[in-house]
Write a protein that holds these residues in place. Structure first.
Motif: not given
Length: 554
Positions: A167-188
């Motif tokens: 879980a800690r590893e995922f949160v670290a990866r997710y935050r890094t990807a988010l900061a780099q603009g690699k995560v897409e937030i989508t509507s339902k």
């Protein structure tokens, strides 16, 4: 002629069928160009006969588990082939040596024997013999200690560590990807909504402060695809610290498959060790130190639901060159333990066995909070494969988005859907009408093949995927006890799954008070180099040496 992209393979077996060609090439040292022949004598020995009649006896070819990591169905379909070096016979041998050492008063050749039992194994025995998991734990403790085993633990304890680290590893990866603009937030409805590092009203700052120093700096680049998707096709470099989707690493059958066939997928796999191997590190390093023993003075056996766990234990990554020992010396499956009953002259009915209190220490057991007397087994919520999807979703929702009370099993706070088949589930978390976390569970090779194809093409919509090689997951592992002929497999899996949860007091890993103590006493803290060494691993793409891949029979 290219095939249509809409063409799909059908009637696939969930296990890889045996191949006629072995991935391990035969080593041949040619010293001359002289032609000869091979002959076999009456004893079955092979001889090379040169043209002048000189006979040279040939050595028998041998392969070990490291040479046969799920390259064909002999292991992944759970048939006990080439696994004699990890069997109950090896445990008998160690116990016999211990007995001889005691009789000879020779402490130098005596080894402390520790057995760690998986909760899936407990559930399998509980379903077959109509017992509770606690009864099974006590009866197996009685059985192993009567053989001469010194301590019996359970891997639920090490799974707490595996869940927390994943879980800690995922949160670290997710935050890094988010900061780099690699995560897409989508509507339902699926409309893309660009995610900013600031996160807007979603209270996401893109910080990578949770990442360990090692996670921040590690960068794994796969330069060539060594799998079956094409001859050494070049692939883009992937930075592990932000690689999404993160794929769970607890299933060795899946890991072997990825290393052998899809080298490009390795940066996406979680670097956290499986519960079995974390248990191995704890027993050999921390428990051994408490007893004043070196790692090679402990013989550690794990009882598992899966034959692939033998392969995992045999990996070179889990071997100590200093002490010449493995973290897990031997893996025995549930069916092999049942076979041991008759080998020891006992009735096969586990219900007739005596009982012994479970060892405290690396065991998830507490006093019954209601009575204060009897023992109660602890466990994490979630499915019978370990609950990785459930816990990582719960942890990430709280740590990244401040959402508490998520319960995947009860579909509370998240949407849970079955997609395509019962072995593929999708779980999504919404914040202010936007899907911010999209997880999945993919069981069986049909679903795994679809998953890796999408990851390679950059079309996977998921942030985390719990991957298991066996249909229905670990509860249906190939080493589990088999149902009676009158019971369908579907009904049997349901029975074992029910026993897995029966009488278990659910608790979050961070609520385990011993974990904080372990981090400080054993690892020196959460984000230390020692913690990374003991709790993390790496993977290796393996190039196949087939002369003609088209000639392989599947």
């Amino acid at each position: 002629m290219a095939l249509s992209g809409a063409l799909q393979l059908s009637d696939l077996n969930d296990f890889i069928a045996p191949s006629q060609a072995c991935i391990k090439p035969v080593e041949s040292n040619k010293t001359s160009d002289v032609q000869g022949t091979i002959k076999v004598d009456s004893s079955g020995s092979y001889y090379e006969v040169s043209q002048d009649g000189l006979e040279t006896k040939l050595e028998t070819a041998t392969i070990n588990l490291n040479d046969c990591l799920a390259c064909s169905g002999c292991i992944t379909s759970a048939e006990s082939v080439l696994i004699t070096l990890q069997s109950q016979e090896e445990l008998y041998s160690i116990l016999k040596q211990n007995k001889a050492a005691i009789e000879a008063n020779d402490s130098t050749s005596h080894r402390t024997v520790v057995v760690s039992i998986s909760p899936q194994t407990r559930a399998s025995f509980a379903a077959k013999y109509n017992l509770s998991p606690l009864q099974v734990a006590r009866k197996l403790t009685w059985f192993f200690k009567n053989l001469g085993v010194h301590s019996v633990f359970d891997t639920t304890f090490s799974r707490d560590l595996a869940l927390l680290e994943t879980a800690r590893e995922f949160v670290a990866r997710y935050r890094t990807a988010l900061a780099q603009g690699k995560v897409e937030i989508t509507s339902k409805e699926g409309d893309n909504s660009s995610s900013n590092a600031g996160g807007g009203d979603m209270d996401v700052d893109g910080s990578t402060s949770s990442a360990t120093p090692a996670t921040k700096t590690r960068r794994r680049i796969i330069r060539r695809d060594l799998g079956r998707d094409g001859p050494a096709a070049a692939v883009a470099a992937v930075e592990t610290a932000s690689a999404l989707p993160m794929l769970a690493s607890a299933c060795p059958g899946w890991i072997c498959y990825a290393e052998k066939t899809h080298g490009y997928i390795l940066p996406y796999i979680s670097e956290t060790k499986s519960p079995q191997q974390i248990m191995g590190s704890m027993v050999k390093q921390h428990f051994g130190a408490q007893l004043g023993l070196r790692p090679d003075q402990i013989y550690h056996v794990c009882v598992m639901p899966c034959y692939d766990k033998k392969l995992e234990a045999s990996r070179g990554d889990f071997y100590s060159d200093l002490y010449k020992t493995r973290d897990v010396d031997c893996v025995i499956t549930s069916t092999e333990v049942e076979k041991m009953f008759t080998e020891q002259g006992l009735q096969e009915d586990l219900a007739t066995f005596g009982e012994m209190n479970i060892d405290l220490g690396y065991t998830s057991v507490v006093k019954d909070p209601a009575t204060g007397e009897d023992q109660v087994l602890l466990g994490s919520s979630g499915n019978a494969s370990g609950g990785f999807l459930e816990y990582v979703m719960q942890y990430a929702a709280r740590e990244v988005y401040g959402v508490d009370g998520v319960d995947v099993e009860q579909s509370r706070g998240v949407e849970v859907k079955t997609v395509r088949n019962s072995d593929f589930r999708e779980v999504t978390l919404e914040v202010q009408g936007k899907v911010v976390l999209r997880f999945a569970a993919a069981y069986g090779f049909r679903n795994i093949q679809n998953l890796v194809r999408k990851v390679k093409g950059g079309k996977s919509p998921y942030h985390f995927v719990e991957v298991m090689a066996c249909p229905s997951g670990c509860i249906n592992g190939g080493g589990q006890l088999k149902q009676e002929a009158s019971v369908s497999l579907k009904d049997w899996i349901a029975q074992v799954d029910a026993k897995y949860r029966e009488g278990i007091l659910a608790r979050k890993p961070e609520e385990n008070p011993v974990l904080a103590q372990l981090y400080q006493e054993w690892l020196g803290g959460l984000d230390t180099e020692k913690a990374r060494q003991q709790l993390s691993t790496c993977y290796h793409a393996v190039e196949q040496n087939l002369v003609n891949p088209l000639a392989v029979k599947w």
